[in-house]
Design an enzyme around this catalytic site. Sequence first.
Site, PDB file in Angstrom:
ATOM      1  N   HIS A 182      35.537  61.351  15.258  1.00 20.11           N
ATOM      2  CA  HIS A 182      36.235  61.157  13.988  1.00 20.11           C
ATOM      3  C   HIS A 182      37.627  60.585  14.189  1.00 20.11           C
ATOM      4  O   HIS A 182      38.100  59.803  13.378  1.00 20.11           O
ATOM      5  CB  HIS A 182      36.305  62.488  13.232  1.00 20.11           C
ATOM      6  N   CYS A 486      22.478  42.545   9.275  1.00 17.02           N
ATOM      7  CA  CYS A 486      23.539  43.501   8.943  1.00 17.02           C
ATOM      8  C   CYS A 486      23.928  44.385  10.129  1.00 17.02           C
ATOM      9  O   CYS A 486      24.645  45.361   9.951  1.00 17.02           O
ATOM     10  CB  CYS A 486      23.156  44.352   7.740  1.00 17.02           C
TER      11      CYS A 486
HETATM   12  C1  PEP Z   1      21.211  48.248  12.842  1.00 16.74           C
HETATM   13  O1  PEP Z   1      20.409  48.942  13.455  1.00 16.74           O
HETATM   14  O2  PEP Z   1      21.606  47.127  13.225  1.00 16.74           O
HETATM   15  C2  PEP Z   1      21.798  48.727  11.578  1.00 16.74           C
HETATM   16  C3  PEP Z   1      22.499  47.942  10.796  1.00 16.74           C
HETATM   17  O3  PEP Z   1      21.602  50.039  11.276  1.00 16.74           O
HETATM   18  P1  PEP Z   1      22.421  51.252  11.927  1.00 16.74           P
HETATM   19  O4  PEP Z   1      23.503  50.655  12.793  1.00 16.74           O
HETATM   20  O5  PEP Z   1      22.960  52.035  10.778  1.00 16.74           O
HETATM   21  O6  PEP Z   1      21.358  51.944  12.702  1.00 16.74           O
END
Ligand code: PEP
Length: 528
Positions: A182, A486
């Site tokens: 954190h 993403c």
């Molecule tokens: C990923 O796996 O690239 C993603 C965007 O999800 P997280 O990082 O939340 O697992």
Amino acid sequence: MTQLRFNGVVGSRGLLAGPLAVLRDTAAQARDAGTPEQEAAVLKAAIESSVESLSLLIAESEGAAAEILAFQVAMLEDGELSAEAFAAIAGGTAADAAWRAALAAQIEVFASADDDYFRARSTDLTDLRDRVLRALCGSEEGDVGLPPGAVALADDLTPSRFLAQEWAGRGIALRAGSASSHVAMLARAYSVPMVLNLRDVPEAEGTLALLDAEEGAVTLDPAAGEQAAFAARCSALEASKIRQAAFLTAPAATAGGAPVGIFLNVTLPEDLEGLDPAICDGIGLVRTEFLFHGHEGLPDEQTQVNAYEKILRWAQGRPVIVRTLDAGGDKPIPGLTREEENPFLGLRGLRLCLARPEVFKVQLRALLRAAPAGTLRIMLPMVALPEELEEARALLIEAATEVGFVGDLPPLGIMVEIPAAALTLDRFAIDFASIGSNDLVQFTLAAARGGNGLERLQRADYPAVLRLIAESVERAARRGIEIGLCGDAGGDPALIPALLATGLRRFSMAPSAVGAAKEAIARSADHG
Ligand code: PEP
Ligand code: MG
């Protein structure tokens, strides 16, 4: 002293040259013990006053800071943490010794966990231990007045200690710590450069330190040439920040003028406070599992509706992709996820939601109730098979009937983070897809994410990963559906040219990455 360099891990990016200032522990002070009844009353009062001071801090904080403090209040209010201490007091132990011992056992459990996330939580418990001990001894935690430009050195820092200190123009070097703690999240939220895991940096108070939180290192007593090179890097970094600011609100396009969609990754509505929606084309990922942290139990339907509506309204009609609960793996949720030997390959993401439909349906109902506030899209995480998607769709339809949803259901899409989904994307009846490069890399290279010494294998620009991305883009095009990315790679200027070359034209990233990403896109050639 001659120049000494120590290598560590970046907690929060930045560069700073300044005097080393040792931050010492302020918790311990002697006190006189009373009778068991008096000691129990004193501990109860100390816990209550700690909850009160944390609540005051929450009222003054926002975003990640408020969420972290709320998590601590929930831990303090949970009687389990203090039960052992009260039992020891009844047996004649002094309140401070009883509290210290009760917390020591818990801290040890977290500190020795295999999982980096749980290890990082041990600092939160240390923080609670010290806050209550200070309340017991009547001592205050305050700003110790670090010199301007100081590089503060400590073993680790608790969130409270971080929040009690003025950090403007200063930086942090920790001998221990974790990038997923954190306090590292707070350092990123407040843009305080931080390097972790520096191990043997000596307490050389006042010595000039070069804090390199771009590479993850600290150099003490640098030679003149080293200082000059560092100063040049500081100026270049400042200049690039100013340059990138100019790109922020302009639409992204490649050197040849091909438009590229830029979307934001957010965890909580508070992440958007103070941000201009004009910097993006929408929200590409809401990681809703963070709504499920720091609560007593899971957030109820109305709490979720409020959070989703807030994000939808912020976007002012731009599309908002909300990902359904992706608990498990490196994001365990007490009371929901189960302990597994290999949690990344276990009951996580959509698998967990399908196994716990009573929890999943609350989220689906909340999403459908919030939908009228904007342009909602619903995305499912960790999908391997079309059957999983169809099971989720059936639950979405049930939820729609339950809340009396009228009109077309929001578009439904999946994350592409398992190679099986990338290779068969055209078999999924979806409206859109988004590549989760963080998980796709770990599953393709068979190297778990996180600080485990396997960083060499954790790159999204290896040919195997790029081929899977290109394959997904091609299969999405075949079905005529939108596809973006993403994972963290989308906000990394060094990777953007290779990702554009796969045909991707939509990236979702942390808000702080937008300026640099748009600049990198503008310098990239068109492909495909
Ligand atoms: C990923 O796996 O690239 C993603 C965007 O999800 P997280 O990082 O939340 O697992
Ligand atoms: Mg993922």
